[in-house]
Every structure is written in C-alpha cells, then in structure tokens.
Enzyme design. Structure first.
Site, PDB file in Angstrom:
ATOM      1  N   ALA A 117       0.830  -1.200   0.000  1.00 36.34           N
ATOM      2  CA  ALA A 117       0.000   0.000   0.000  1.00 36.34           C
ATOM      3  C   ALA A 117       0.863   1.247   0.000  1.00 36.34           C
ATOM      4  CB  ALA A 117      -0.908   0.005   1.226  1.00 36.34           C
ATOM      5  N   CYS A 118       0.479   2.251  -0.795  1.00 33.34           N
ATOM      6  CA  CYS A 118       1.110   3.559  -0.653  1.00 33.34           C
ATOM      7  C   CYS A 118       0.060   4.624  -0.865  1.00 33.34           C
ATOM      8  CB  CYS A 118       2.357   3.715  -1.515  1.00 33.34           C
ATOM      9  SG  CYS A 118       2.152   4.293  -3.166  1.00 33.34           S
ATOM     10  N   ASP A 119       0.459   5.877  -0.831  1.00 36.43           N
ATOM     11  CA  ASP A 119      -0.555   6.924  -0.852  1.00 36.43           C
ATOM     12  C   ASP A 119      -1.379   6.895  -2.124  1.00 36.43           C
ATOM     13  OD1 ASP A 119      -1.886   9.374   0.076  1.00 36.43           O
ATOM     14  OD2 ASP A 119      -0.870  10.245  -1.648  1.00 36.43           O
TER      15      ASP A 119
END
Lengths: 102, 145
Positions: A15-17
């Site tokens: 997950a990332c922004d």
C-alpha cells in the site's frame, strides 16, 4: 489477527498513498520472488486495501492509515523501498514455510 | 511512456523541491499533466520521501493529484552535481504521472537496475538519452529470472 501461516498466505498488498510509485516498485520485486509459491502481490492506495489481502506491506509513514483502513490485516511496515530488513525477513519466512507475525 | 522530450541529462537544482519542479515541468512539457500536479508532487514528497536508493528518487503526486494527470508518462532528470534529498544525495529523478498502469513496466525495470550497482552507475552516468530509455525499457513481469 497477529500471525499467519505461510501456507495460508494467498495475497499480499503493498500500500502507498497514490499506488503510483514506490509501492509499484516493491510489488514488482516481491511478485517475482513469490510467484513460484502462488502468492498474488498487488499494489493499491492505502485507503483501498482489498478485503481478501492476507498481509499488508507499507511504508512506516503510512502504517497508521493502513491500520485504520484494514484493521484486521497483518501489517508489515518498512522504511527502505528496496532491501528493507522487514521485507527481506518476510520473504525468507514465507519461503521457508514459517509463521509470519504482525 | 518515457519520451526523449522528457529526458534531461544536465540539470542543476537548488534543492529537493526545485528538482521535483523540474521533473514536473518535463512531464508538463510532454502534455502528461496539468500544472497543478507539480504542487501535489511536492506535497507528496513532504509526507514521505520518494528516495529509493542508489542516488535515485521517484517523485510523483498524491492520490488527489491523480485528477491532474492527463496520461501515464515518466520524466528522467539528471543532476550531475547531485541534490541534497533529506540527507541523501540524489543524481537521478524519475518523475511519475500515472492514472493507469502504463508505468509499471518501467518501474519494474528500475527496481531491477537499482539492485545491480553496475547498472545503477550506468543510469547515473550515461550521457545518451536513448541509452537511458533503452536501459529503462519495460521488462515483462512474467519473465523468469
């Protein structure tokens, strides 16, 4: 959930922004390493972690948001995008068939 | 994805934010983004660094910034003198604009390059834009090692 057996891991989400940069690179590296074990590795924005994820990997700076967005998942935070010890350990544990702890 | 017009090999930046602006300007120059995307790239960098190791950073926008992306594209901006990036020295910036998955092949190549110090050095030092594009050419994810 605080731990999961390697054999029960089917899907790992990085997950990332925005799901645009770093998570893409890490997911691609992990996908290659874990493909032979039949584990799916995807990347998504931190607020769109899919319900069928068994493990969520994200940068420490996003760990809090990931914990809110996917509270029941095992969360592995990392600091360095390539070669982070936490990620290296995760891969080694899965490859040896061990138990992954949150 | 990575066009010659978005490759700059001889850039100078006063600092991290200036370097990010230049990556954004290269994306703007090829029509991949609206100018507001550049601010979202700087905002993203302030929350979490996009430094990925080997003197390389991959600045990109936030989730909200995606609305300012017109099409998937990358830019490659090299700073031969280096830029201080929160304590790391960055010589190569790869700017990312993505609303789809068009950039994944190149980022996979980048991950492969960064794990090989000799290739990473070539990426930092080559003076040939075509060589940069060739080095970063997408590899199939299904390709066996």
């Amino acid at each position: 959930m605080t731990s999961i057996e390697s054999k029960d891991i089917h899907k790992i989400v990085v997950a990332c922004d925005a799901g645009m940069g770093s998570s893409v690179m890490l997911a691609s590296t992990l996908r290659k390493e874990l493909k032979k074990l039949g584990i799916e590795v995807t990347h998504t924005p931190v607020n769109q972690i899919p319900g069928d994820a068994d493990i969520v990997i994200c940068h420490v700076g996003l760990a809090q948001r990931a914990a809110v967005s996917a509270p029941s998942k095992i969360l592995i935070p990392f600091q360095v995008f390539l070669g982070d010890p936490a990620v290296t350990k995760l891969v080694a544990t899965i490859k040896s068939g061990g138990t992954v702890h949150a | 994805m990575l066009e010659p017009a978005a490759v700059r090999l001889d850039a100078v930046a006063t600092g991290r934010d200036d370097a990010i602006r230049q990556c954004g300007e290269a994306l703007l120059a090829v029509g991949a983004i609206d100018s507001s995307y550049v601010d979202s790239m700087i905002q993203r960098e302030r929350s979490i660094s996009t430094y990925v190791g080997e003197g390389v950073a991959i600045p990109h926008g936030t989730l909200d910034g995606k609305e300012s992306v017109r099409r998937d594209a990358l830019s490659f901006v090299r700073f031969p003198d280096g830029v201080d990036w929160d304590g790391n020295l960055v010589q190569v910036c790869i700017g990312i604009a993505a609303k789809g998955d068009g950039h994944i092949g190149i980022l996979s190549s980048l991950a492969r390059i960064l794990m090989d110090p000799a290739q990473a050095k070539t990426l930092r030092e080559t003076n040939d834009a075509e060589a940069v594009i060739e080095l970063l050419a997408p590899v199939g994810e299904d390709e066996d090692e």
